[in-house]
Scaffold this active site. Structure first.
Site, PDB file in Angstrom:
ATOM      1  N   SER A   1      37.216  31.912  12.054  1.00  0.00           N
ATOM      2  CA  SER A   1      37.364  30.793  11.119  1.00  0.00           C
ATOM      3  C   SER A   1      37.475  29.447  11.802  1.00  0.00           C
ATOM      4  CB  SER A   1      38.595  31.015  10.237  1.00  0.00           C
ATOM      5  OG  SER A   1      38.388  32.117   9.380  1.00  0.00           O
TER       6      SER A   1
ATOM      7  N   GLU B   1      45.850  27.748  78.209  1.00  0.00           N
ATOM      8  CA  GLU B   1      44.415  27.929  78.363  1.00  0.00           C
ATOM      9  C   GLU B   1      43.782  27.229  79.557  1.00  0.00           C
ATOM     10  OE1 GLU B   1      42.476  29.970  76.375  1.00  0.00           O
ATOM     11  OE2 GLU B   1      44.477  30.587  75.748  1.00  0.00           O
TER      12      GLU B   1
END
Length: 956
Positions: free
Chosen positions: A579, A308
């Site tokens: 239950s 770069e």
């Protein structure tokens, strides 16, 4: 400058005009350029303009009253039309056609013989004023100077003063424009005060087409002032204004210090071991995690610089050429306009100014880059750059890229892998080798060759390198932590909890948070394995939820809400409890002072016109509430609820108990409060699981019971730390709240202990004690009335409480793989046991505390039904059963008398030895079974005991 001997501007003479026919000077058509007054008062408008008038409108006369223009009223030129300034009125030109000084410096005399003075200096002229009369010596000096000038002009080769050079009749004379002391007219065709004009062909001397060498008429008449003005404007636009703006911006812009910028980065969700990654919270900008410069290997840094910005460590942070290209491309409207050139500029663009294609943005980028290069170190800029740039596949920063491409940390990257990532920076998605292998390899070679040219990679090593193998993006998407699997539901719960704790989305997205959860990797894996194992081969429309909670802290240890991490979370969806809600009713009854030995009738009961029965007609006659819980008898618990005082308050009391144990008052997405009707009332069905709650909430209530009534809020997040070390949240050791008494909770635990074994032998491995309760709900109406809809198994040890639910997305009969109805004691209990055994493997076996007595009864009594005394007899008439009886008659012994032999009596049995451990009468507190309800100690309801219920039945 002006000679001290001059008597006015230009040395007392007018610049020479171009010669006309006959060698006469040509008069200009008007005043000299830029002048509003004639050059001399007596030379006004020579080309036909009005001349000054004397008295009577006549022109002023010269000597002897004649026209000052000359004898006979003509022009003031000499006898042959020459200039009257020469001797005897002749042309004032010298022998070579120049303007000589006056001989002996004499001035022309006026009518009275006085010297004629020169006119006053004109505005703009420079030099000394010379209006005073001069003496003869001064005039002689001036004459000598004039002659010297004239002699200087007599040069061969077309130089000024050469009479062989024809004059240009169209060229204005030097006398038609003002001259300065430094620009004297020295000869025809020569510019005043400078080198002679060249002809159009560029050669000196005479030539065709112009005579004086100044070029064609159109060129001389061109408005050069507009060109100059345009040049000034262009210069200002190109240099002055941008430079000024740059300097002002440079002095006003603020550049943050390294570390001040808060860029978006990924938050990591970790397990309780602070190592295992559960999931990641990726911001919209993508996956990113910051690393330090020391964590990035030098060969990776060198690869990025080679790709770069190879002058990174020597450039000032910006590129003038790059800015010029951006300026050009913006003017041309190119889509590529505005790209950064240096690493510094690219970082500023990505982190601070954005990627807008405009000169304003580019100038801002340039200013910040220049200033940042002076205030930041190069390493600071490089690491900031590598932590923010995109690498494709949703990754931002070198560490995230190392993971998605190689499943490595950045510290472990090789030279080849680092070069591959550096090559991707140019086009993060266009150079993904999975989609563009050829382009990726070409860029990779460019990077490695750059490293060699920069001296960072030996050419021999470079020649041996091969393009590295890269992970498939599908592997990345499906890996743990991607958020698409079961861990996605944990991530959602974590994000909700962070928001509730005041941690904002901005902090989550920018601070690089490390979020340590309470999830135990072993327990979580046990839950996943249990679901996957036992759901295999079952109906595909079944849905599963598993939640495990630490009773001592409230921390969630395992969480499974379904395979689709971005779909419906079943562990967080309200479902009917069945239950399992009976445990809340039992705790309420104990808190009211009713012990586990309290007995209730299990026969069918009518509740407000509704017949309540037990599954498959089970019952225990009249038995303890502990026995009714083990058998999950609906009728016994309805009678218990109806017996609570004051009358008709039982349902509300049970709902209140559920809220104390951990059911929240409200649930997001549900209208109204939990466990009640829209009008605020509570139905008797609350004890049978009529209302809906979430699996995670009911697991919380069981965890409170397991912790002897001490409540801890359920939570997923233990600690939150930012990337810079700042601690945003730390729960430490949570402080619990005693919601119900330990006596109540411990007695409930004792009643729940036998249920796991009672439910198809789901005791925990190693004989580990547990408390549990199954539950099943049925359709109440419709064609599927009575069919099972939800199935539960919830249980705990002192250190872990787990809830398991199985149901459907939409109401449908819940069946096993064989097509039969599914109960909680079946597949839910299988998953529960496997989860608990796996999570607790290797941990010490813990015991529950011994319960305290309530109403004289501590825990589950040793009996479950009323005492039945043995049959009574009259003590005065004892019944004797001989052990021996006569046998069949034998041969006659005496004459006529048969012989009798005694044999054992089959009706006789020996009396059992007394058991010292068994009382001869009822146990303390055990009621007597009798048909007379008024009899002392009669069981509630007056029903005789039905005996011991069948063992190992399917719990409901």
């Amino acid at each position: 400058m002006t000679s001290p001997y001059d008597d006015g501007p230009h040395g007392g003479r007018i610049p020479r005009a171009p010669q006309g026919p006959g060698g006469q000077p040509q008069r200009p058509a008007g005043p000299p350029p830029g002048r509003s007054m004639p050059y001399r008062p007596d030379e006004t408008q020579r080309a036909g303009g009005p001349a000054p008038r004397g008295p009577g409108g006549m022109p002023p006369r010269g000597p002897q009253g004649g026209d000052p223009r000359g004898p006979q009223g003509g022009d003031r030129r000499g006898p042959q039309g020459g200039d009257p300034r020469g001797p005897q009125g002749g042309d004032r030109r010298g022998p070579q056609g120049d303007y000589p000084r006056r001989p002996q410096g004499d001035y022309p005399r006026g009518p009275q013989g006085d010297p004629q003075r020169r006119p006053a200096p004109r505005p703009g002229d420079t030099g000394a004023q010379s209006n005073m009369p001069m003496d003869d010596s001064t005039r002689r000096v001036m004459g000598s100077l004039s002659e010297a000038v004239a002699q200087r002009g007599q040069r061969p080769g077309g130089r000024p003063g050469d009479p062989s050079r024809p004059g240009d009749p169209n060229r204005p004379g030097a006398g038609s424009r003002p001259a300065t002391g430094s620009q004297r007219a020295v000869g025809p065709g020569q510019r005043v005060g400078g080198p002679p004009n060249r002809p159009p062909n560029g050669r000196r001397g005479t030539g065709g087409g112009g005579g004086d060498g100044r070029g064609p008429a159109w060129l001389r008449n061109f408005k050069w002032k507009y060109v100059r003005r345009a040049a000034y404007v262009f210069f200002a636009l190109l240099i002055i204004i941008p430079s000024t703006v740059f300097l002002v911006a440079y002095n006003t812009v603020s550049v943050p210090r390294p570390g001040d910028l808060k860029n978006s980065q990924t938050a990591t969700v970790l397990a309780a071991d602070n190592t295992t990654v559960i999931s990641k919270i990726v911001p919209p900008q993508g996956n990113r995690t910051d690393v330090t410069i020391d964590q990035i290997p030098p060969h990776v840094r060198n690869a990025v610089i080679a790709a770069e910005d190879r002058s990174f460590y020597t450039n000032p942070g910006f590129s003038v050429g790059g800015f010029a290209r951006a300026f050009r491309d913006n003017l041309l409207g190119k889509e590529s306009a505005g790209g950064g050139s240096t690493i510094t500029q690219q970082y500023v663009k990505n982190a601070m100014v954005g990627n807008e294609h405009s000169l304003t943005r580019k100038m801002h980028e340039l200013v910040i880059s220049a200033k940042m290069a002076r205030s930041w170190s190069k390493d600071d800029i490089l690491v900031a750059y590598l932590n923010t740039i995109p690498f494709g596949r949703g990754s931002f920063g070198i560490d995230a890229a190392a993971h998605v491409y190689f499943n490595k940390k950045v510290q472990d990257l090789t030279v080849e892998e680092g070069a591959m990532l550096a090559a991707t920076i140019q086009q993060p998605y266009g150079l993904d080798p999975e989609h563009n292998l050829k382009g990726a390899q070409e860029r990779w070679n460019y990077v490695l060759d750059g490293m060699v040219s920069m001296g960072n990679l030996p050419s021999a090593d470079r020649a041996k390198m091969q393009y590295p193998e890269v992970r498939s993006s599908a592997d990345v998407d499906n890996e743990p932590g991607s958020g698409t699997g079961p861990e996605g539901h944990i991530k959602t719960q974590v994000m909700n909890e962070l928001s509730a704790a005041g941690i904002t989305d901005t902090q989550i997205s920018t601070l690089g948070l490390q979020i340590t959860t309470t999830i135990d990797p072993q327990a979580q894996q046990a839950a996943l394995d249990a679901v996957h194992k036992y759901s295999d081969g079952e109906r595909e429309d079944n849905r599963y939820a598993v939640v495990s909670i630490d009773p001592k802290t409230g921390g969630v240890k395992a969480y499974y809400g379904g395979e689709n991490g971005v779909g419906l979370d079943y562990a967080n969806s309200p479902e009917q409890t069945g239950s399992t809600a009976k445990v809340w009713g039992l705790a309420t009854n104990l808190e009211l002072g009713k012990p586990l030995s309290e007995m209730y009738d299990s026969s069918t009961v009518n509740d407000h016109g509704i017949q309540i029965t037990n599954v498959e007609g089970e019952g225990c006659g009249t038995c303890t509430i502990a026995q009714a819980l083990k058998m999950s008898l609906n009728t016994s618990f309805i009678r218990m609820e109806m017996a609570m005082q004051p009358a008709n308050s039982g349902a509300q009391k049970i709902a209140d108990m559920a809220h104390k144990l951990g059911i929240p008052e409200t649930i997001p997405g549900m209208e109204g409060k939990t466990l009640q009707n829209a009008d605020g009332g509570v139905n008797d069905g609350v004890v049978l699981g009529e209302y809906t709650v979430r699996p995670i909430d009911i697991a919380s209530t069981y965890a409170t019971i397991a912790n002897s009534g001490m409540y801890h809020a359920v939570h997923f997040v233990q600690k939150v730390v930012a990337a810079d070390g700042q601690v945003l949240l730390d729960r430490g050791t949570p402080t619990g709240e005693q919601r119900v008494s330990a006596a109540v909770a411990d007695n409930v635990i004792d009643a729940m202990r036998p249920i796991a074994g009672w439910s198809n032998h789901h005791d925990l491995a190693g004989g580990r004690p547990s408390g549990a309760k199954t539950g099943t709900t049925q359709y109440g109406t419709g064609g599927d009335a009575g069919a099972d809809q939800d199935a539960w198994m919830i249980g705990f040890t002192p250190s872990l409480a787990t809830a398991v639910w199985i149901g459907h997305d939409t109401p449908a009969p819940l069946k096993t793989a064989s097509g039969g109805p599914m109960y909680g004691s079946q597949l839910p209990s299988d998953i529960w046991k496997a989860t608990m055994d796996g999570a607790l493997k290797g941990t010490p076996v813990e015991q529950f505390p011994k319960p305290a007595a309530i109403a004289g009864q501590a825990g589950v009594p040793s009996w479950s039904t009323p005492y039945t005394p043995p049959a009574t007899q009259n003590p005065l008439v004892p019944q004797f059963v001989p052990s021996m009886v006569p046998g069949p008659p034998g041969p006659f012994g005496l004459p006529g008398v048969p012989q009798v032999t005694m044999v054992p009596n089959p009706a006789w049995t020996p009396a059992p030895a007394p058991d010292p451990n068994q009382p001869s009468g009822p146990a303390p507190g055990q009621p007597m079974a009798t048909t007379d309800p008024a009899a002392p100690g009669a069981a509630p309801g007056g029903n005789p005991a039905a005996g011991t219920p069948p063992g190992n039945r399917n719990g409901r």
